[in-house]
Motif scaffolding. Structure first.
Motif, PDB file in Angstrom:
ATOM      1  N   GLY A   7       0.832  -1.182   0.000  1.00 12.26           N
ATOM      2  CA  GLY A   7       0.000   0.000   0.000  1.00 12.26           C
ATOM      3  C   GLY A   7       0.873   1.241   0.000  1.00 12.26           C
ATOM      4  O   GLY A   7       1.888   1.308  -0.691  1.00 12.26           O
ATOM      5  N   SER A   8       0.501   2.240   0.809  1.00 12.12           N
ATOM      6  CA  SER A   8       1.312   3.457   0.892  1.00 12.12           C
ATOM      7  C   SER A   8       2.379   3.370   1.971  1.00 12.12           C
ATOM      8  O   SER A   8       3.185   4.299   2.126  1.00 12.12           O
ATOM      9  N   GLN A   9       2.400   2.262   2.717  1.00 13.66           N
ATOM     10  CA  GLN A   9       3.307   2.158   3.853  1.00 13.66           C
ATOM     11  C   GLN A   9       4.773   2.259   3.447  1.00 13.66           C
ATOM     12  O   GLN A   9       5.587   2.846   4.161  1.00 13.66           O
ATOM     13  N   LEU A  10       5.122   1.675   2.307  1.00 16.30           N
ATOM     14  CA  LEU A  10       6.524   1.672   1.894  1.00 16.30           C
ATOM     15  C   LEU A  10       7.014   3.097   1.661  1.00 16.30           C
ATOM     16  O   LEU A  10       8.081   3.477   2.147  1.00 16.30           O
ATOM     17  N   GLN A  11       6.251   3.879   0.918  1.00 18.18           N
ATOM     18  CA  GLN A  11       6.648   5.261   0.669  1.00 18.18           C
ATOM     19  C   GLN A  11       6.666   6.068   1.969  1.00 18.18           C
ATOM     20  O   GLN A  11       7.585   6.866   2.207  1.00 18.18           O
ATOM     21  N   ASP A  12       5.668   5.868   2.814  1.00 21.51           N
ATOM     22  CA  ASP A  12       5.567   6.639   4.054  1.00 21.51           C
ATOM     23  C   ASP A  12       6.774   6.420   4.968  1.00 21.51           C
ATOM     24  O   ASP A  12       7.194   7.346   5.669  1.00 21.51           O
ATOM     25  N   CYS A  13       7.305   5.209   4.975  1.00 20.53           N
ATOM     26  CA  CYS A  13       8.400   4.859   5.894  1.00 20.53           C
ATOM     27  C   CYS A  13       9.781   5.068   5.292  1.00 20.53           C
ATOM     28  O   CYS A  13      10.787   4.777   5.950  1.00 20.53           O
ATOM     29  N   VAL A  68      17.055  -9.594  -5.456  1.00 27.16           N
ATOM     30  CA  VAL A  68      16.485  -8.808  -4.363  1.00 27.16           C
ATOM     31  C   VAL A  68      15.947  -9.760  -3.308  1.00 27.16           C
ATOM     32  O   VAL A  68      15.254 -10.723  -3.631  1.00 27.16           O
ATOM     33  N   MET A  69      16.277  -9.486  -2.043  1.00 24.68           N
ATOM     34  CA  MET A  69      15.748 -10.269  -0.932  1.00 24.68           C
ATOM     35  C   MET A  69      14.963  -9.358   0.007  1.00 24.68           C
ATOM     36  O   MET A  69      15.465  -8.307   0.410  1.00 24.68           O
ATOM     37  N   ILE A  70      13.774  -9.768   0.355  1.00 23.57           N
ATOM     38  CA  ILE A  70      12.998  -9.036   1.343  1.00 23.57           C
ATOM     39  C   ILE A  70      13.634  -9.235   2.721  1.00 23.57           C
ATOM     40  O   ILE A  70      14.066 -10.327   3.065  1.00 23.57           O
ATOM     41  N   GLY A  71      13.691  -8.129   3.489  1.00 25.64           N
ATOM     42  CA  GLY A  71      14.207  -8.191   4.843  1.00 25.64           C
ATOM     43  C   GLY A  71      13.086  -8.148   5.865  1.00 25.64           C
ATOM     44  O   GLY A  71      11.895  -8.158   5.527  1.00 25.64           O
ATOM     45  N   SER A  72      13.452  -8.059   7.116  1.00 29.79           N
ATOM     46  CA  SER A  72      12.479  -8.153   8.200  1.00 29.79           C
ATOM     47  C   SER A  72      11.477  -7.001   8.195  1.00 29.79           C
ATOM     48  O   SER A  72      10.286  -7.191   8.459  1.00 29.79           O
ATOM     49  N   VAL A  73      11.942  -5.780   7.891  1.00 32.38           N
ATOM     50  CA  VAL A  73      11.019  -4.650   7.832  1.00 32.38           C
ATOM     51  C   VAL A  73      10.027  -4.831   6.686  1.00 32.38           C
ATOM     52  O   VAL A  73       8.840  -4.504   6.821  1.00 32.38           O
ATOM     53  N   GLY A  74      10.489  -5.366   5.558  1.00 28.56           N
ATOM     54  CA  GLY A  74       9.583  -5.632   4.448  1.00 28.56           C
ATOM     55  C   GLY A  74       8.504  -6.631   4.817  1.00 28.56           C
ATOM     56  O   GLY A  74       7.339  -6.493   4.412  1.00 28.56           O
ATOM     57  N   GLU A  75       8.875  -7.637   5.610  1.00 31.36           N
ATOM     58  CA  GLU A  75       7.881  -8.611   6.061  1.00 31.36           C
ATOM     59  C   GLU A  75       6.853  -7.954   6.982  1.00 31.36           C
ATOM     60  O   GLU A  75       5.646  -8.220   6.879  1.00 31.36           O
ATOM     61  N   ILE A  76       7.315  -7.078   7.863  1.00 28.35           N
ATOM     62  CA  ILE A  76       6.407  -6.394   8.779  1.00 28.35           C
ATOM     63  C   ILE A  76       5.462  -5.472   8.013  1.00 28.35           C
ATOM     64  O   ILE A  76       4.242  -5.499   8.211  1.00 28.35           O
ATOM     65  N   LEU A  77       6.009  -4.634   7.122  1.00 30.52           N
ATOM     66  CA  LEU A  77       5.182  -3.659   6.416  1.00 30.52           C
ATOM     67  C   LEU A  77       4.160  -4.329   5.501  1.00 30.52           C
ATOM     68  O   LEU A  77       3.084  -3.780   5.260  1.00 30.52           O
ATOM     69  N   SER A  78       4.493  -5.503   4.976  1.00 30.59           N
ATOM     70  CA  SER A  78       3.558  -6.216   4.100  1.00 30.59           C
ATOM     71  C   SER A  78       2.615  -7.131   4.884  1.00 30.59           C
ATOM     72  O   SER A  78       1.815  -7.851   4.281  1.00 30.59           O
ATOM     73  N   ASN A  79       2.726  -7.107   6.205  1.00 31.12           N
ATOM     74  CA  ASN A  79       1.933  -7.988   7.076  1.00 31.12           C
ATOM     75  C   ASN A  79       2.103  -9.449   6.666  1.00 31.12           C
ATOM     76  O   ASN A  79       1.153 -10.222   6.633  1.00 31.12           O
ATOM     77  N   GLN A  80       3.338  -9.782   6.331  1.00 29.86           N
ATOM     78  CA  GLN A  80       3.759 -11.151   6.019  1.00 29.86           C
ATOM     79  C   GLN A  80       3.282 -11.638   4.643  1.00 29.86           C
ATOM     80  O   GLN A  80       3.412 -12.819   4.326  1.00 29.86           O
ATOM     81  N   ARG A  81       2.741 -10.749   3.813  1.00 26.00           N
ATOM     82  CA  ARG A  81       2.464 -11.173   2.435  1.00 26.00           C
ATOM     83  C   ARG A  81       3.766 -11.493   1.723  1.00 26.00           C
ATOM     84  O   ARG A  81       3.809 -12.321   0.819  1.00 26.00           O
ATOM     85  N   LEU A  82       4.820 -10.791   2.094  1.00 29.64           N
ATOM     86  CA  LEU A  82       6.166 -11.099   1.632  1.00 29.64           C
ATOM     87  C   LEU A  82       6.982 -11.525   2.845  1.00 29.64           C
ATOM     88  O   LEU A  82       6.890 -10.903   3.901  1.00 29.64           O
ATOM     89  N   ARG A  83       7.786 -12.556   2.683  1.00 32.52           N
ATOM     90  CA  ARG A  83       8.556 -13.111   3.802  1.00 32.52           C
ATOM     91  C   ARG A  83      10.029 -12.715   3.707  1.00 32.52           C
ATOM     92  O   ARG A  83      10.631 -12.742   2.628  1.00 32.52           O
TER      93      ARG A  83
END
Length: 227
Positions: A54-60, A123-138
């Motif tokens: 959503g907009s969370q990535l840009q916001d953070c 590209v590897m998703i990290g822990s913040v990416g997992e949190i911001l996506s609510n675990q849609r991405l691990r």
């Protein structure tokens, strides 16, 4: 051996690198500029365009906080069983861009199995990416191991570059929730607090994050980079 560079460190070292190493130093500065000003932003925009955040990535990520890590694994003679060159861990970043040579050794955990990942850029998703996506991405659990040895049991040297995309300090890392979803993570956690949890709880070697319901890591976007 590792060398870490942020925009601030690169600005401070720019003249020194050029003066001390001549053309090689200038070439390194130009490459770092390319990574920080072109490659990482382009990957960020591609990731932000997905529906996972959503907009969370840009916001953070208002400051676009990118850092570079150059990693050199020296050649060594293997005695006995193959060894770990870098232990298994999760990155604390939102995501990490990896550029690696053709030597090999990078592995990711898929289910209960370790699998080789030899793509030159990924590209590897990290822990913040997992949190911001609510675990849609691990977040991806990964490690580096010895590759097959050559004559005299010599393990070749290996070079990789990691570009870490980190959230702004102080911004709450609240998951992006789609209709009907519940947050799977502690609300209001900041990047600094998450890093502290990594230090205190050794979460970098764990397969769970604060509030996570469990589950193993998975490859997420290994071929997002096309150039």
């Amino acid at each position: 051996m590792t060398v870490d560079l942020s925009r601030k460190k690169l600005a401070a070292a720019r003249g020194l690198l050029a003066d001390s190493f001549g053309a090689s130093g200038r070439s390194m500065v130009e490459y770092c500029d390319y990574l920080l000003e072109h490659l990482a932003p382009a990957v960020f925009d591609a990731v932000a365009a997905t529906e996972a955040f959503g907009s969370q990535l840009q916001d953070c990520h208002q400051t676009r906080d990118f850092g570079i890590r150059f990693v050199y694994y020296p050649a060594h003679t293997q005695h006995g069983a193959p060894s770990l060159r870098c232990g298994e861990h999760l990155d604390s970043s939102t995501f990490t861009v990896i550029i690696q040579d053709a030597v090999g050794g990078l592995q990711v955990k898929v289910g209960s199995q370790w699998q080789d990942l030899c793509d030159p850029a990924l590209v590897m998703i990290g822990s913040v990416g997992e949190i911001l996506s609510n675990q849609r991405l691990r977040a991806v659990l990964h490690r580096v191991v010895d590759v097959d040895v050559g004559p005299g049991r010599l393990v070749p040297a290996r070079v990789s570059i990691a570009v870490f995309v980190d959230a702004d300090d102080g911004k709450p890392l609240n998951p992006h929730l789609q209709q009907g979803e519940q947050p799977l993570f502690q609300l209001g956690l900041t990047k600094s607090e998450l890093k502290q949890k990594f230090t205190d709880d050794n979460l970098a070697k764990a397969e769970k994050l604060p509030g996570l319901q469990g589950g193993s890591r998975a490859i997420l976007s290994a071929k997002l980079l096309s150039t």
